[in-house]
Scaffold this motif. Structure first.
Motif, short mmCIF file in Angstrom:
data_model
loop_
_atom_site.label_atom_id
_atom_site.label_comp_id
_atom_site.label_asym_id
_atom_site.label_seq_id
_atom_site.Cartn_x
_atom_site.Cartn_y
_atom_site.Cartn_z
N ALA A 58 -8.66 4.98 -10.59
CA ALA A 58 -8.17 6.09 -11.39
C ALA A 58 -7.24 5.60 -12.49
O ALA A 58 -7.21 6.15 -13.59
CB ALA A 58 -7.44 7.09 -10.50
N ARG A 59 -6.46 4.57 -12.19
CA ARG A 59 -5.56 3.96 -13.18
C ARG A 59 -5.50 2.47 -12.90
O ARG A 59 -5.12 2.05 -11.81
CB ARG A 59 -4.18 4.59 -13.10
N LEU A 72 -6.10 4.13 -6.91
CA LEU A 72 -7.49 4.40 -6.54
C LEU A 72 -7.65 5.85 -6.12
O LEU A 72 -6.72 6.46 -5.57
CB LEU A 72 -7.91 3.51 -5.36
N ASN A 73 -8.81 6.40 -6.36
CA ASN A 73 -9.22 7.68 -5.78
C ASN A 73 -10.33 7.40 -4.78
O ASN A 73 -11.18 6.53 -5.02
CB ASN A 73 -9.72 8.65 -6.86
N PHE A 74 -10.34 8.13 -3.68
CA PHE A 74 -11.39 7.93 -2.69
C PHE A 74 -11.54 9.18 -1.83
O PHE A 74 -10.70 10.09 -1.86
CB PHE A 74 -11.07 6.73 -1.79
N ARG A 75 -12.62 9.23 -1.10
CA ARG A 75 -12.83 10.27 -0.09
C ARG A 75 -12.87 9.60 1.27
O ARG A 75 -13.08 8.39 1.38
CB ARG A 75 -14.11 11.04 -0.37
N MET A 76 -12.67 10.38 2.29
CA MET A 76 -12.61 9.83 3.64
C MET A 76 -13.86 10.20 4.42
O MET A 76 -14.25 11.37 4.49
CB MET A 76 -11.36 10.34 4.37
N LEU A 111 -10.59 14.65 -2.49
CA LEU A 111 -10.37 13.44 -3.28
C LEU A 111 -8.92 13.02 -3.11
O LEU A 111 -8.00 13.80 -3.40
CB LEU A 111 -10.69 13.70 -4.76
N LEU A 112 -8.70 11.81 -2.64
CA LEU A 112 -7.36 11.35 -2.29
C LEU A 112 -6.94 10.18 -3.17
O LEU A 112 -7.75 9.30 -3.48
CB LEU A 112 -7.33 10.90 -0.83
N PRO A 113 -5.67 10.12 -3.59
CA PRO A 113 -5.17 8.99 -4.37
C PRO A 113 -4.40 8.01 -3.49
O PRO A 113 -3.80 8.38 -2.48
CB PRO A 113 -4.22 9.67 -5.37
N LEU A 114 -4.44 6.75 -3.87
CA LEU A 114 -3.71 5.72 -3.16
C LEU A 114 -3.32 4.64 -4.16
O LEU A 114 -4.12 4.28 -5.02
CB LEU A 114 -4.57 5.12 -2.05
N GLN A 115 -2.10 4.13 -4.04
CA GLN A 115 -1.63 3.09 -4.96
C GLN A 115 -1.49 1.75 -4.26
O GLN A 115 -1.06 1.70 -3.11
CB GLN A 115 -0.25 3.45 -5.53
N PHE A 116 -1.84 0.70 -4.98
CA PHE A 116 -1.53 -0.67 -4.58
C PHE A 116 -0.55 -1.22 -5.60
O PHE A 116 -0.86 -1.27 -6.80
CB PHE A 116 -2.79 -1.53 -4.53
N LEU A 134 0.86 -1.16 0.00
CA LEU A 134 0.00 0.00 0.00
C LEU A 134 0.90 1.22 0.00
O LEU A 134 1.76 1.36 0.86
CB LEU A 134 -0.87 -0.02 1.26
N ALA A 135 0.78 2.08 -1.01
CA ALA A 135 1.67 3.24 -1.10
C ALA A 135 0.88 4.47 -1.50
O ALA A 135 -0.07 4.39 -2.27
CB ALA A 135 2.76 2.98 -2.13
N LEU A 136 1.29 5.61 -0.98
CA LEU A 136 0.65 6.86 -1.35
C LEU A 136 1.02 7.20 -2.78
O LEU A 136 2.18 7.12 -3.17
CB LEU A 136 1.11 7.98 -0.42
N ALA A 137 0.04 7.59 -3.57
CA ALA A 137 0.25 7.83 -4.98
C ALA A 137 0.56 9.30 -5.22
O ALA A 137 -0.28 10.06 -5.69
CB ALA A 137 -0.98 7.42 -5.78
N GLY A 138 1.74 9.72 -4.88
CA GLY A 138 2.11 11.12 -5.08
C GLY A 138 1.15 12.05 -4.37
O GLY A 138 0.83 13.12 -4.84
N ALA A 139 0.68 11.62 -3.22
CA ALA A 139 -0.40 12.33 -2.54
C ALA A 139 0.16 13.16 -1.39
O ALA A 139 0.13 12.75 -0.25
CB ALA A 139 -1.43 11.35 -2.02
N ALA A 140 0.66 14.31 -1.69
CA ALA A 140 1.18 15.17 -0.63
C ALA A 140 0.13 15.51 0.42
O ALA A 140 0.43 15.55 1.60
CB ALA A 140 1.75 16.46 -1.24
N PRO A 141 -1.15 15.72 0.03
CA PRO A 141 -2.14 16.04 1.06
C PRO A 141 -2.25 14.95 2.12
O PRO A 141 -2.28 15.22 3.30
CB PRO A 141 -3.46 16.16 0.26
#
Length: 204
Positions: free
Chosen positions: A65-66, A49-53, A98-103, A11-18
């Motif tokens: 998202a990709r 993935l994109n998601f909201r919390m 809207l937050l990105p997350l990578q698997f 599980l890795a953050l996808a360039g998600a500085a926020p």
């Protein structure tokens, strides 16, 4: 031979500085579960993935998202994200965004020499031009992504198409086309049952 490792699904953050900046504490997530069929075919890729919390710290409205190119890996990523609970301070800072997350789905272990397609072995077709092993493109107007296993005698089995944007009838025709192809193992280190993935290209 590549082997599945539980550490391979990360599980890795996808360039998600926020999210990275807002979360001094990592989320609590169950270990991503690599689908058994994906392991058998040694499927790899990265799902973004994109998601909201939600207010309870859980992910809501997840979308792909990709794609990793493989629907089963994308669905496994969504299932894993649904187990995550983010810390309260993160929820307060990013709720509504809207937050990105990578698997990252990556097999660990040394690469092996896969069986090679025997040139000219696939049946002549009015619809398909050729099968290209290891083509990493997705299914679409120009071709169909296909995965398969190869017996020791070079015949394919377990052939399956990743239809994606392709017509289901076209995807099935691509499967039948690949079943006519033949493969050859290297003289040393042969491993019958090896997986191969690639694309069946359409005639233009």
């Amino acid at each position: 031979m590549k082997r599945f490792s539980a550490l391979g699904a990360m599980l890795a953050l996808a360039g998600a500085a926020p999210l990275a900046g807002a979360a001094p504490q990592p989320p609590s997530c169950a270990r991503p579960e690599w689908p058994q069929e994906a392991r058998r075919y040694e499927l790899e890729g990265v799902t973004t993935l994109n998601f909201r919390m939600g207010p309870d710290g859980r992910a809501i409205e997840p979308t792909v998202a990709r794609s990793s190119r493989w629907a089963m890996l994308d669905q496994a990523a969504i299932a894993s994200l649904s187990t995550c609970v983010f810390p309260a301070e993160t929820v307060q800072r990013v709720q509504g965004k809207l937050l990105p997350l990578q698997f990252v789905w990556k097999l660990q272990g040394p690469d092996r020499v896969p069986p090679a397609l025997v040139e000219g072995s696939c049946a002549a077709s009015e619809r398909f031009d050729r099968y290209v092993p290891f083509d990493k493109g997705v299914s679409g107007d120009d071709g169909v992504l296909v995965r398969l296993l190869v017996r020791g005698d070079g015949t394919p089995y377990g052939v399956k198409a990743e239809a994606g944007g392709a017509d289901p009838a076209l995807a099935q025709a691509a499967v039948e086309y690949v079943q006519s192809c033949r493969f050859a193992y290297p003289k040393a280190g042969a491993s019958p049952g090896s997986p191969v993935s690639g694309r069946v290209l359409l005639k233009q």
